[in-house]
Design a protein around this motif. Sequence first.
Motif, PDB file in Angstrom:
ATOM      1  N   ARG A  76       0.792  -1.257   0.081  1.00 42.05           N
ATOM      2  CA  ARG A  76      -0.181   0.078   0.077  1.00 42.05           C
ATOM      3  C   ARG A  76       0.805   1.254   0.138  1.00 42.05           C
ATOM      4  NH1 ARG A  76      -3.553  -3.721   2.942  1.00 42.05           N
ATOM      5  NH2 ARG A  76      -5.567  -3.452   2.278  1.00 42.05           N
ATOM      6  N   SER A 123      -3.455  13.075  -3.518  1.00 46.84           N
ATOM      7  CA  SER A 123      -4.764  13.073  -3.632  1.00 46.84           C
ATOM      8  C   SER A 123      -5.732  13.204  -4.878  1.00 46.84           C
ATOM      9  CB  SER A 123      -5.453  14.471  -2.945  1.00 46.84           C
ATOM     10  OG  SER A 123      -5.023  15.505  -2.997  1.00 46.84           O
ATOM     11  N   PHE A 172      -6.639  10.051  -7.021  1.00 46.69           N
ATOM     12  CA  PHE A 172      -8.048   9.676  -6.778  1.00 46.69           C
ATOM     13  C   PHE A 172      -8.740   9.549  -8.200  1.00 46.69           C
ATOM     14  CE2 PHE A 172     -12.483  10.149  -5.933  1.00 46.69           C
ATOM     15  CZ  PHE A 172     -12.799   9.028  -5.227  1.00 46.69           C
ATOM     16  N   TRP A 173      -8.629  10.531  -8.877  1.00 50.31           N
ATOM     17  CA  TRP A 173      -9.494  10.897 -10.142  1.00 50.31           C
ATOM     18  C   TRP A 173      -8.788  10.149 -11.360  1.00 50.31           C
ATOM     19  CZ3 TRP A 173     -13.639  12.747  -8.542  1.00 50.31           C
ATOM     20  CH2 TRP A 173     -13.600  13.695  -7.476  1.00 50.31           C
ATOM     21  N   GLY A 184      -7.992   5.042  -9.618  1.00 48.20           N
ATOM     22  CA  GLY A 184      -8.567   5.864  -8.367  1.00 48.20           C
ATOM     23  C   GLY A 184      -9.430   5.294  -7.526  1.00 48.20           C
ATOM     24  N   LEU A 185     -10.351   4.702  -8.103  1.00 48.46           N
ATOM     25  CA  LEU A 185     -11.562   4.068  -7.166  1.00 48.46           C
ATOM     26  C   LEU A 185     -10.847   2.871  -6.760  1.00 48.46           C
ATOM     27  CD1 LEU A 185     -14.639   4.772  -9.587  1.00 48.46           C
ATOM     28  CD2 LEU A 185     -14.292   5.657  -6.931  1.00 48.46           C
ATOM     29  N   TRP A 196      -7.739   2.142  -5.882  1.00 39.17           N
ATOM     30  CA  TRP A 196      -6.790   2.260  -4.893  1.00 39.17           C
ATOM     31  C   TRP A 196      -7.602   2.816  -3.636  1.00 39.17           C
ATOM     32  CZ3 TRP A 196      -3.987   5.716  -8.772  1.00 39.17           C
ATOM     33  CH2 TRP A 196      -3.106   4.973  -9.529  1.00 39.17           C
ATOM     34  N   TRP A 197      -8.959   3.407  -3.742  1.00 34.62           N
ATOM     35  CA  TRP A 197      -9.699   3.967  -2.660  1.00 34.62           C
ATOM     36  C   TRP A 197     -10.356   2.579  -2.184  1.00 34.62           C
ATOM     37  CZ3 TRP A 197     -14.895   2.978  -2.617  1.00 34.62           C
ATOM     38  CH2 TRP A 197     -15.615   3.532  -1.751  1.00 34.62           C
ATOM     39  N   ALA A 198     -10.762   1.785  -2.834  1.00 33.45           N
ATOM     40  CA  ALA A 198     -11.511   0.550  -2.344  1.00 33.45           C
ATOM     41  C   ALA A 198     -10.415  -0.503  -1.364  1.00 33.45           C
ATOM     42  CB  ALA A 198     -12.080  -0.193  -3.429  1.00 33.45           C
ATOM     43  N   ASP A 258      -7.956   0.916   0.322  1.00 32.36           N
ATOM     44  CA  ASP A 258      -7.546   1.699   1.613  1.00 32.36           C
ATOM     45  C   ASP A 258      -6.416   2.013   1.410  1.00 32.36           C
ATOM     46  OD1 ASP A 258      -9.871   1.147   2.876  1.00 32.36           O
ATOM     47  OD2 ASP A 258      -9.347  -0.680   3.717  1.00 32.36           O
ATOM     48  N   PHE A 284      -4.704   8.393   0.538  1.00 30.72           N
ATOM     49  CA  PHE A 284      -4.772   9.686  -0.469  1.00 30.72           C
ATOM     50  C   PHE A 284      -4.253  10.954   0.576  1.00 30.72           C
ATOM     51  CE2 PHE A 284      -7.460   6.988  -2.821  1.00 30.72           C
ATOM     52  CZ  PHE A 284      -6.990   6.935  -3.934  1.00 30.72           C
TER      53      PHE A 284
END
Length: 298
Positions: free
Chosen positions: A111, A116, A119-120, A125-126, A128-130, A132, A135
């Motif tokens: 990880r 930030s 994320f886009w 980006g989604l 990486w967000w999922a 954890d 950002f």
Amino acid sequence: MRGAKALFAGALVSASTLVHVPVLLLVALVKALLPLKAVRPALDRALMVITESWIGVNSTLIDVFTTTRFVVEGIEGLRYGGHYLVLANHQSWVDIPVLQKAFNRRIPLLRFFLKSQLFWVPLLGLAWWALDFPFMKRYSRQQLAKRPELAGRDVAATRKACEKFRHIPVSIMNFVEGTRFTPAKHARQASPFAHLLKPKAGGVAFVVGAMGEAIDTVLDVTLHYEPARPTLVDLFCNRVREVRVHVQARPVPAGLSEGDYETDRAHRVRFQGWINEMWLAKDARLAAWNAPGAARGD
């Protein structure tokens, strides 16, 4: 011919992403809608299986489309259920798929702390967000001068991420130099290391302080390419003859997780000294690999 193969490989990597990421996001959505402790472990495991499959496909494509020689040393005895801090020199964008190829299913998912803005990035980006990935929002000196309270937000985000990581198997990845090596950056820094940029200890110190004894081991990774600093296009065009990954497991020195890097000068000097010792050993290793007539990996 090489260009056509690289385009085909790129298409297959994209196809793998288009297959894996929607499934990943679907599982993440179920996890968000069903925040029940009884099902979260199973959903977290499903996310890891999907991600490891995604990385595995990409790694297989590297093997299929290139004749690149991979020499990986020091990965014996690593544990999938461990808590690792992975510190590496940063040569190229190729570093990330190389590290994933070397460590996939051997240690917990790597990880990274991401800017930030990433994320886009479509789909990724989604994903990486999922998974954890933390950002981090960076602020310019001008922004901090106008709004000093912004200075603590990165720290708060890091602390929140590290608190979560204390309770799950994790591998936190940090490129300690903070940027990819180039001769121009090396000269601008007047780096004391022949083959490396100056290491930045602050981010490592904060993770060690926030994680405390939850960090089992530091994995000191040295990356080397022949020829040096290839691009992803170079990799898939089969222009990279050899990749070397040297891994040395190190303990966190006693007491190093207990001091305050920001306010305690003595602790800061000690922590930077520990990082510098790693970088001296890493620089010597790279010098040996770069020496004329140096033996190639077995």
